[in-house]
Design a protein around this motif. Sequence first.
Motif, PDB file in Angstrom:
ATOM      1  N   LYS A 349      -7.031 -20.766  23.869  1.00  0.00           N
ATOM      2  CA  LYS A 349      -6.764 -19.326  23.792  1.00  0.00           C
ATOM      3  C   LYS A 349      -5.519 -19.054  22.957  1.00  0.00           C
ATOM      4  N   LYS A 350      -4.482 -19.853  23.156  1.00  0.00           N
ATOM      5  CA  LYS A 350      -3.243 -19.685  22.391  1.00  0.00           C
ATOM      6  C   LYS A 350      -3.480 -19.995  20.917  1.00  0.00           C
ATOM      7  N   GLN A 351      -4.291 -21.012  20.657  1.00  0.00           N
ATOM      8  CA  GLN A 351      -4.599 -21.360  19.268  1.00  0.00           C
ATOM      9  C   GLN A 351      -5.406 -20.256  18.584  1.00  0.00           C
ATOM     10  N   LEU A 352      -6.308 -19.657  19.326  1.00  0.00           N
ATOM     11  CA  LEU A 352      -7.102 -18.557  18.779  1.00  0.00           C
ATOM     12  C   LEU A 352      -6.204 -17.369  18.433  1.00  0.00           C
ATOM     13  N   ILE A 353      -5.253 -17.076  19.296  1.00  0.00           N
ATOM     14  CA  ILE A 353      -4.322 -15.982  19.029  1.00  0.00           C
ATOM     15  C   ILE A 353      -3.435 -16.316  17.833  1.00  0.00           C
ATOM     16  N   ALA A 354      -3.069 -17.577  17.679  1.00  0.00           N
ATOM     17  CA  ALA A 354      -2.282 -17.981  16.510  1.00  0.00           C
ATOM     18  C   ALA A 354      -3.039 -17.659  15.224  1.00  0.00           C
ATOM     19  N   PHE A 355      -4.342 -17.909  15.228  1.00  0.00           N
ATOM     20  CA  PHE A 355      -5.140 -17.562  14.056  1.00  0.00           C
ATOM     21  C   PHE A 355      -5.221 -16.052  13.863  1.00  0.00           C
ATOM     22  N   LEU A 356      -5.443 -15.324  14.937  1.00  0.00           N
ATOM     23  CA  LEU A 356      -5.548 -13.867  14.823  1.00  0.00           C
ATOM     24  C   LEU A 356      -4.258 -13.259  14.270  1.00  0.00           C
ATOM     25  N   ASN A 357      -3.125 -13.864  14.593  1.00  0.00           N
ATOM     26  CA  ASN A 357      -1.856 -13.388  14.039  1.00  0.00           C
ATOM     27  C   ASN A 357      -1.758 -13.640  12.534  1.00  0.00           C
ATOM     28  N   MET A 358      -2.542 -14.588  12.035  1.00  0.00           N
ATOM     29  CA  MET A 358      -2.583 -14.815  10.588  1.00  0.00           C
ATOM     30  C   MET A 358      -3.175 -13.631   9.843  1.00  0.00           C
ATOM     31  N   LEU A 359      -3.877 -12.769  10.545  1.00  0.00           N
ATOM     32  CA  LEU A 359      -4.563 -11.640   9.914  1.00  0.00           C
ATOM     33  C   LEU A 359      -3.662 -10.430   9.710  1.00  0.00           C
ATOM     34  N   THR A 360      -2.392 -10.548  10.123  1.00  0.00           N
ATOM     35  CA  THR A 360      -1.446  -9.450   9.932  1.00  0.00           C
ATOM     36  C   THR A 360      -0.993  -9.402   8.475  1.00  0.00           C
ATOM     37  N   ASP A 361      -1.096  -8.229   7.885  1.00  0.00           N
ATOM     38  CA  ASP A 361      -0.744  -8.006   6.480  1.00  0.00           C
ATOM     39  C   ASP A 361       0.497  -7.119   6.432  1.00  0.00           C
ATOM     40  N   ASP A 362       1.657  -7.735   6.294  1.00  0.00           N
ATOM     41  CA  ASP A 362       2.912  -6.987   6.312  1.00  0.00           C
ATOM     42  C   ASP A 362       3.033  -6.029   5.135  1.00  0.00           C
ATOM     43  N   THR A 363       2.454  -6.384   4.002  1.00  0.00           N
ATOM     44  CA  THR A 363       2.546  -5.495   2.840  1.00  0.00           C
ATOM     45  C   THR A 363       1.723  -4.226   3.054  1.00  0.00           C
ATOM     46  N   PHE A 364       0.653  -4.328   3.814  1.00  0.00           N
ATOM     47  CA  PHE A 364      -0.208  -3.178   4.080  1.00  0.00           C
ATOM     48  C   PHE A 364       0.532  -2.115   4.885  1.00  0.00           C
ATOM     49  N   ILE A 365       1.303  -2.541   5.840  1.00  0.00           N
ATOM     50  CA  ILE A 365       1.974  -1.577   6.723  1.00  0.00           C
ATOM     51  C   ILE A 365       3.300  -1.075   6.155  1.00  0.00           C
ATOM     52  N   THR A 366       3.690  -1.581   4.991  1.00  0.00           N
ATOM     53  CA  THR A 366       4.925  -1.117   4.351  1.00  0.00           C
ATOM     54  C   THR A 366       4.693  -0.558   2.949  1.00  0.00           C
ATOM     55  N   ASP A 367       3.458  -0.575   2.479  1.00  0.00           N
ATOM     56  CA  ASP A 367       3.134  -0.109   1.139  1.00  0.00           C
ATOM     57  C   ASP A 367       3.444   1.382   1.002  1.00  0.00           C
ATOM     58  N   LYS A 368       4.336   1.730   0.088  1.00  0.00           N
ATOM     59  CA  LYS A 368       4.763   3.118  -0.079  1.00  0.00           C
ATOM     60  C   LYS A 368       3.634   4.019  -0.563  1.00  0.00           C
ATOM     61  N   ARG A 369       2.617   3.434  -1.169  1.00  0.00           N
ATOM     62  CA  ARG A 369       1.481   4.248  -1.639  1.00  0.00           C
ATOM     63  C   ARG A 369       0.710   4.865  -0.485  1.00  0.00           C
ATOM     64  N   PHE A 370       0.840   4.276   0.694  1.00  0.00           N
ATOM     65  CA  PHE A 370       0.089   4.745   1.861  1.00  0.00           C
ATOM     66  C   PHE A 370       0.954   5.552   2.832  1.00  0.00           C
ATOM     67  N   ALA A 371       2.227   5.663   2.539  1.00  0.00           N
ATOM     68  CA  ALA A 371       3.173   6.251   3.487  1.00  0.00           C
ATOM     69  C   ALA A 371       3.151   7.773   3.453  1.00  0.00           C
ATOM     70  N   ASP A 372       3.677   8.355   4.503  1.00  0.00           N
ATOM     71  CA  ASP A 372       3.834   9.803   4.585  1.00  0.00           C
ATOM     72  C   ASP A 372       4.752  10.255   3.446  1.00  0.00           C
ATOM     73  N   PRO A 373       4.296  11.171   2.593  1.00  0.00           N
ATOM     74  CA  PRO A 373       5.118  11.591   1.452  1.00  0.00           C
ATOM     75  C   PRO A 373       6.302  12.486   1.834  1.00  0.00           C
ATOM     76  N   HIS A 374       6.376  12.902   3.096  1.00  0.00           N
ATOM     77  CA  HIS A 374       7.497  13.730   3.567  1.00  0.00           C
ATOM     78  C   HIS A 374       7.694  14.946   2.674  1.00  0.00           C
ATOM     79  N   LEU A 375       6.721  15.784   2.659  1.00  0.00           N
ATOM     80  CA  LEU A 375       6.797  16.962   1.791  1.00  0.00           C
ATOM     81  C   LEU A 375       8.025  17.797   2.077  1.00  0.00           C
TER      82      LEU A 375
END
Length: 379
Positions: A349-375
């Motif tokens: 179970k721990k090994q499976l979760i280790a793999f699932l954590n590999m699927l985190t894309d840090d660039t996706f959640i910080t990409d300014k193209r997708f961010a709130d433009p703060h009008l």
Amino acid sequence: MKNNHAHNKLLFFSLKGKALPVLCLLLIVVALSAYTNTDPIIPTGEYKLVYPANFGNRINVPADNPTTQQGVYLGRLLFYEKKLSATNTISCGSCHQQSKAFTDGRALSMGINNQLATRNSMSLANLLWARKFFWDGRANGLEEQATFPLTNPHEMGQAIGVSVKKLSNTKLYPGLFKIVYGDSTITGERIVKAISQFERTLISANSRYDQYLSGYYKPTADELKGMELFNRGPDPEKGIRGANCTHCHGGPKTYLELFHNNGLDSVSKDEGMAEFTGLITDRGRFKVPTLRNIALTAPYMHDGRFKTLDEVIDHYSEHIKQSVSLSAFLQNESNITGGRSLKLLPKEKKQLIAFLNMLTDDTFITDKRFADPHLTTKN
């Protein structure tokens, strides 16, 4: 130096009568330049959708809504526009937050006046390849999907006609709609088309798993073992142990656009697809979500009943509930001969979760193209 000083002094006094008008003119020019520089430069032309070759080209872009730079620009503004809600307090981005891979961290999403939606907010990652939307698959395409939360009384709760009127009365939007659509007329159809264009750009493809597939990342021992478990079905008679995940979450996108009853309840309170089809075999049958960024999208399942990945894996390992509509992929799959559940070991179970954590894309959640433009533009 002395002579130059005298010359400058003489020049100043010779222009003394005109110095003030000249200075005023200069100030006006500077002010106009500053104003012009604050105006946004709207990109135009085709928007190039970039993604790995192993994601495949079976993308879903309607012929009547091609993805353009100006359309994505407008769609991003509308995605975060609170005027589209009845109380002017929430937007699409309220229930789909970039830091949480475009989910909201709640079991059930909260709409206007603190009303709870009936289901958990799904991630918006990699919708470019999707054709059916919502947990029950009731919407065919992003354009159809976008209309529901805008008007649903438990979500943004505002008639499309009211949204059109609000945007039409701003200084900002009529001009933007003209750039995108050729004239300044704002319609409900144009609103959802622009939002859909933006959502199609939300591509997540730079996780450690992607880097591993490209040969740029070496997984840890636990990540590798978890990957093996994820990709294999159990066969105890041959001594093969597996977690049996790829029937539903296979391929590089970890997404196959399937709908299954995954054994949450013997009798589901939420009928899922059966609400529309009326078929007993569709009871409790829901869309299988992508596992991209799964570590960021808790809580899990259509009703958000599981708070952690540990709980999710425990469910599949030991707690599958039998029913007439249970997915065939989950029936009698076990790592024990004659078993009726997976029975994964704690270490697995721990090994499976280790793999699932590999699927985190840090660039996706910080990409300014997708961010709130703060009008900040007055509109």
